[in-house]
Design a protein around this motif. Structure first.
Motif, mmCIF file in Angstrom:
data_model
loop_
_atom_site.group_PDB
_atom_site.id
_atom_site.type_symbol
_atom_site.label_atom_id
_atom_site.label_comp_id
_atom_site.label_asym_id
_atom_site.label_seq_id
_atom_site.Cartn_x
_atom_site.Cartn_y
_atom_site.Cartn_z
ATOM 1 N N ALA A 333 0.832 -1.208 0.000
ATOM 2 C CA ALA A 333 0.000 0.000 0.000
ATOM 3 C C ALA A 333 0.864 1.255 0.000
ATOM 4 O O ALA A 333 0.624 2.197 -0.759
ATOM 5 N N ASP A 334 1.898 1.285 0.852
ATOM 6 C CA ASP A 334 2.778 2.455 0.898
ATOM 7 C C ASP A 334 3.526 2.620 -0.423
ATOM 8 O O ASP A 334 3.678 3.741 -0.932
ATOM 9 N N LEU A 335 4.009 1.510 -0.983
ATOM 10 C CA LEU A 335 4.736 1.584 -2.246
ATOM 11 C C LEU A 335 3.818 2.053 -3.368
ATOM 12 O O LEU A 335 4.230 2.833 -4.237
ATOM 13 N N GLU A 336 2.573 1.579 -3.367
ATOM 14 C CA GLU A 336 1.599 1.998 -4.380
ATOM 15 C C GLU A 336 1.389 3.504 -4.333
ATOM 16 O O GLU A 336 1.383 4.184 -5.369
ATOM 17 N N GLN A 337 1.225 4.056 -3.136
ATOM 18 C CA GLN A 337 0.953 5.491 -3.025
ATOM 19 C C GLN A 337 2.181 6.323 -3.377
ATOM 20 O O GLN A 337 2.056 7.384 -3.999
ATOM 21 N N LEU A 338 3.375 5.852 -2.988
ATOM 22 C CA LEU A 338 4.580 6.570 -3.398
ATOM 23 C C LEU A 338 4.705 6.575 -4.913
ATOM 24 O O LEU A 338 5.035 7.608 -5.517
ATOM 25 N N TYR A 339 4.426 5.444 -5.535
ATOM 26 C CA TYR A 339 4.538 5.320 -6.992
ATOM 27 C C TYR A 339 3.566 6.281 -7.674
ATOM 28 O O TYR A 339 3.922 6.972 -8.635
ATOM 29 N N ASP A 340 2.326 6.325 -7.186
ATOM 30 C CA ASP A 340 1.339 7.250 -7.763
ATOM 31 C C ASP A 340 1.759 8.703 -7.554
ATOM 32 O O ASP A 340 1.621 9.549 -8.457
ATOM 33 N N ALA A 341 2.280 9.004 -6.364
ATOM 34 C CA ALA A 341 2.674 10.381 -6.067
ATOM 35 C C ALA A 341 3.806 10.842 -6.972
ATOM 36 O O ALA A 341 3.864 12.022 -7.366
ATOM 37 N N MET A 342 4.711 9.948 -7.349
ATOM 38 C CA MET A 342 5.840 10.325 -8.195
ATOM 39 C C MET A 342 5.385 10.718 -9.596
ATOM 40 O O MET A 342 6.042 11.522 -10.256
ATOM 41 N N TRP A 343 4.273 10.180 -10.060
ATOM 42 C CA TRP A 343 3.753 10.579 -11.374
ATOM 43 C C TRP A 343 3.391 12.062 -11.357
ATOM 44 O O TRP A 343 3.734 12.822 -12.258
ATOM 45 N N TRP A 344 2.707 12.464 -10.307
ATOM 46 C CA TRP A 344 2.284 13.857 -10.218
ATOM 47 C C TRP A 344 3.461 14.768 -9.908
ATOM 48 O O TRP A 344 3.427 15.967 -10.201
ATOM 49 N N THR A 345 4.537 14.192 -9.374
ATOM 50 C CA THR A 345 5.760 14.965 -9.189
ATOM 51 C C THR A 345 6.327 15.382 -10.535
ATOM 52 O O THR A 345 6.712 16.533 -10.749
ATOM 53 N N GLY A 346 6.371 14.420 -11.457
ATOM 54 C CA GLY A 346 6.822 14.741 -12.813
ATOM 55 C C GLY A 346 5.878 15.705 -13.493
ATOM 56 O O GLY A 346 6.309 16.632 -14.207
ATOM 57 N N GLU A 347 4.593 15.524 -13.266
ATOM 58 C CA GLU A 347 3.588 16.416 -13.862
ATOM 59 C C GLU A 347 3.753 17.834 -13.324
ATOM 60 O O GLU A 347 3.626 18.813 -14.052
ATOM 61 N N GLY A 348 4.078 17.949 -12.024
ATOM 62 C CA GLY A 348 4.170 19.255 -11.419
ATOM 63 C C GLY A 348 5.498 19.953 -11.642
ATOM 64 O O GLY A 348 5.645 21.122 -11.306
ATOM 65 N N GLY A 349 6.486 19.228 -12.174
ATOM 66 C CA GLY A 349 7.723 19.867 -12.501
ATOM 67 C C GLY A 349 8.809 19.818 -11.448
ATOM 68 O O GLY A 349 9.829 20.496 -11.585
ATOM 69 N N ILE A 350 8.616 19.046 -10.353
ATOM 70 C CA ILE A 350 9.651 19.002 -9.305
ATOM 71 C C ILE A 350 10.972 18.498 -9.868
ATOM 72 O O ILE A 350 12.027 19.025 -9.569
ATOM 73 N N TYR A 351 10.863 17.449 -10.732
ATOM 74 C CA TYR A 351 12.066 16.903 -11.337
ATOM 75 C C TYR A 351 12.097 17.069 -12.854
ATOM 76 O O TYR A 351 13.048 16.673 -13.507
ATOM 77 N N ALA A 352 11.048 17.630 -13.397
ATOM 78 C CA ALA A 352 10.910 17.663 -14.847
ATOM 79 C C ALA A 352 12.033 18.412 -15.539
ATOM 80 O O ALA A 352 12.397 18.116 -16.673
ATOM 81 N N GLU A 353 12.644 19.395 -14.879
ATOM 82 C CA GLU A 353 13.686 20.201 -15.519
ATOM 83 C C GLU A 353 15.094 19.769 -15.122
ATOM 84 O O GLU A 353 16.076 20.381 -15.501
#
Length: 355
Positions: A333-353
């Motif tokens: 469950a924790d791994l699932e939520q971290l994995y989902d959260a990382m998608w939105w991290t890329g979407e939000g630009g935290i690591y995108a640049e």
């Protein structure tokens, strides 16, 4: 020998005479008497014809034996036919009714979707893309809050011609829900087959190349093309580098580039002593570029990542915030939520640049 045999003597000799047991002299004397005595001659004729009279009785006995033999063959044939029929029915029952325990692989055979639209209930929809497989004998068992859904795999027939099936599971007191040997729900979080595979493949050592390979195979790095592994384990920080052979242009990979951060974060969490992961590329002009994610960097950004995810999905179970990304390997469950959260991290630009 003179012809002085009396009728009494001849009649005593006739049985032996007829059987050919008398001497030549006796035969001559008997025949001389028979030539002049019609009564004895008639008796001789009767004795000589006795076997012919017994023939009908022998024939009856032979006919009886033939009938017994025919009945025996018929019984053997009937027994063989019954055996073949029983075996045929048994095989048919095994294939079309009994089947075998279903060992499901989401990626190859049975598919399912999970829904929690009804409060306190998990709705599971099972279906198969293969028309030559059906399922029956569905069972739902709850042991100490762990629910397991199972079925038997059979061949389609007029009795079971489809694999489409629904199960509605009450979540009252339930901690986990499994489909065969795959975890699909845990503590209020739906578990994807991919995350279950990643979790099952976890390893404490980055130096164990086969184990690391199983972790990577459970992820989606291959969507960016083929790659080779390079391990740096001689000294800390321990690094895993994926060298991709297919040319890629930085910033133009779309969802594949965002997905890199999901996969890299999962690898950092699930490989116990891994400190850094790098995905190295070359663009169309042969110029190198890469994406690097470290445990230190990810731990620093976890508060922002988790807060953003929980704000986006306020109606769902909140993602826990841990001090170390390694702690997310404690449960699916924790791994699932971290994995989902990382998608939105890329979407939000935290690591995108990042370069």
């Amino acid at each position: 020998m003179k012809n002085d045999l009396t009728c009494g003597v001849v009649r005593d000799l006739l049985p032996s005479y007829v059987e050919g047991l008398t001497s030549p002299e006796s035969n001559t004397a008997v025949e001389r008497h028979l030539s002049g005595c019609s009564d004895c001659a008639q008796l001789r004729t009767a004795l000589a014809g006795a076997p012919e009279q017994a023939a009908p009785e022998d024939a009856k006995e032979v006919d009886y034996l033939k009938k017994v033999k025919r009945r025996g063959w018929r019984r053997v044939a009937a027994a063989v036919a019954v055996t073949v029929l029983v075996l045929t029915l048994g095989i048919a029952a095994k294939l079309f009714l009994i089947g075998e325990p279903a060992h499901w692989d989401y990626w190859e055979n049975l598919l399912w979707t999970a829904h929690t639209n009804v409060p306190g209930q998990l709705d599971l929809h099972f279906y198969s893309e293969w028309s030559d497989i059906a399922y029956s004998h569905w069972m739902v068992e709850n042991k100490n809050g762990i629910v397991r859904v199972s079925a038997r795999q059979i061949l389609p027939s007029f009795l079971h011609d489809v694999s489409d099936h629904w199960e509605h599971i009450s979540l009252d007191g339930v901690r986990e829900v499994w489909v065969a040997d795959q975890l699909i729900w845990q503590g209020g979080v739906e578990i994807s087959p991919q995350i279950d595979r990643i979790y099952q493949a976890q390893t404490p050592y980055v130096g164990d190349a086969p184990a690391v390979g199983r972790v990577l195979n459970a992820l989606r790095f291959d969507t960016c093309g083929s790659y080779t592994l390079e391990l740096h384990t001689s000294s800390a920080p321990y690094r895993l580098t994926l060298n991709f052979s297919v040319p890629q242009t930085s910033g133009k990979m779309g969802d594949s580039e965002k997905g890199l951060y999901q996969d890299m974060a999962a690898v950092l969490a699930i490989v116990g002593n891994l400190d850094e992961i790098e995905c190295a590329f070359r663009d169309e002009n042969g110029q190198p570029w890469s994406r690097v994610l470290t445990v230190e960097e990810l731990n620093r950004d976890l508060p922002r990542i988790v807060a953003d995810y929980n704000e986006r999905f306020s109606h769902s179970k909140s993602c826990p915030l841990y001090d170390d990304v390694k702690d997310y390997a404690g449960s699916c469950a924790d791994l699932e939520q971290l994995y989902d959260a990382m998608w939105w991290t890329g979407e939000g630009g935290i690591y995108a640049e990042a370069e």
